[in-house]
Scaffold this active site. Structure first.
Site, PDB file in Angstrom:
ATOM      1  N   HIS A  46       0.841  -1.200   0.000  1.00 49.76           N
ATOM      2  CA  HIS A  46       0.000   0.000   0.000  1.00 49.76           C
ATOM      3  C   HIS A  46       0.875   1.248   0.000  1.00 49.76           C
ATOM      4  CE1 HIS A  46       1.086  -0.603   4.228  1.00 49.76           C
ATOM      5  NE2 HIS A  46       1.065   0.720   4.294  1.00 49.76           N
ATOM      6  N   HIS A 131       5.399   6.806  -1.739  1.00 50.16           N
ATOM      7  CA  HIS A 131       6.234   5.676  -2.154  1.00 50.16           C
ATOM      8  C   HIS A 131       5.572   4.389  -1.684  1.00 50.16           C
ATOM      9  CE1 HIS A 131       7.316   6.491   2.018  1.00 50.16           C
ATOM     10  NE2 HIS A 131       7.583   5.210   2.101  1.00 50.16           N
TER      11      HIS A 131
END
Length: 188
Positions: A46, A131
């Site tokens: 995620h 990120h």
């Protein structure tokens, strides 16, 4: 209020399932270095928008109210996933991540939400860069090989994913690794 009612919570965007095979290939490629990397399981991949830490039910409600209001200002958008990088540096690797491009909408949402979360007493995010953490290095064995592979993959293209919902998740830390449970889903 008993501490047992507290939960570790964070707000995230799940990775599009269509990208999981490609990400798995990258993890396998890096894994071939035989460095002590603990890779993130596919179902746990995620992008974190905000980590709240331990919060109680009341705080959770305040957070979800804010998100419900704010998501109405945003439409779904595409995010490009590309490039392998590390935090904090190649000399001292702790986290291995995949980078993102086309992040304007993502950054706008993050900033708008963060401004509201600060009012609830959460710390402001410093220099936020979206990120996707794919692994954590647990030692220095075969580090040179790993660094080489990371450098080779610095521009790798993973693909495009649609971001159409934000998910408030609970994290339970277990010896086998974290278990994430979706608490609430907010459609963009």
């Amino acid at each position: 209020m008993g501490t047992n009612s507290d939960m570790r919570a964070f707000l995230a965007v799940d990775v599009d399932k269509t990208l999981l095979n490609k990400i798995g290939d990258i993890q396998n490629n890096l894994g071939a270095a035989e460095a002590p990397v603990k890779f993130v399981e596919p179902q746990n991949l995620h992008l974190t928008l905000k980590f709240f830490g331990d919060i109680n039910e009341e705080k959770l409600n305040e957070i979800s109210n804010i998100i419900s209001q704010k998501v109405e200002n945003f439409n779904p958008f595409d995010l490009l996933i590309e490039g392998v990088g590390v935090f904090p540096s190649l000399r001292y690797i702790r986290v291995i991540w995949l980078g993102t491009k086309n992040i304007d909408s993502f950054s706008d949402i993050q900033k708008e939400l963060d401004d509201e979360f600060i009012k609830l007493g959460f710390d402001k995010e410093r220099s936020y860069i979206p990120h996707l953490t794919i692994g954590r290095l647990k030692g220095s064995t075969n580090k040179e090989v790993l660094v080489e592979k990371i450098e080779e993959l610095s521009d790798v293209q993973i693909g495009k994913m649609a971001v159409n919902k934000l998910i408030l998740k609970k994290s339970e830390l277990t010896p086998a690794g974290p278990i994430y449970t979706d608490l609430m889903v907010f459609e963009l």
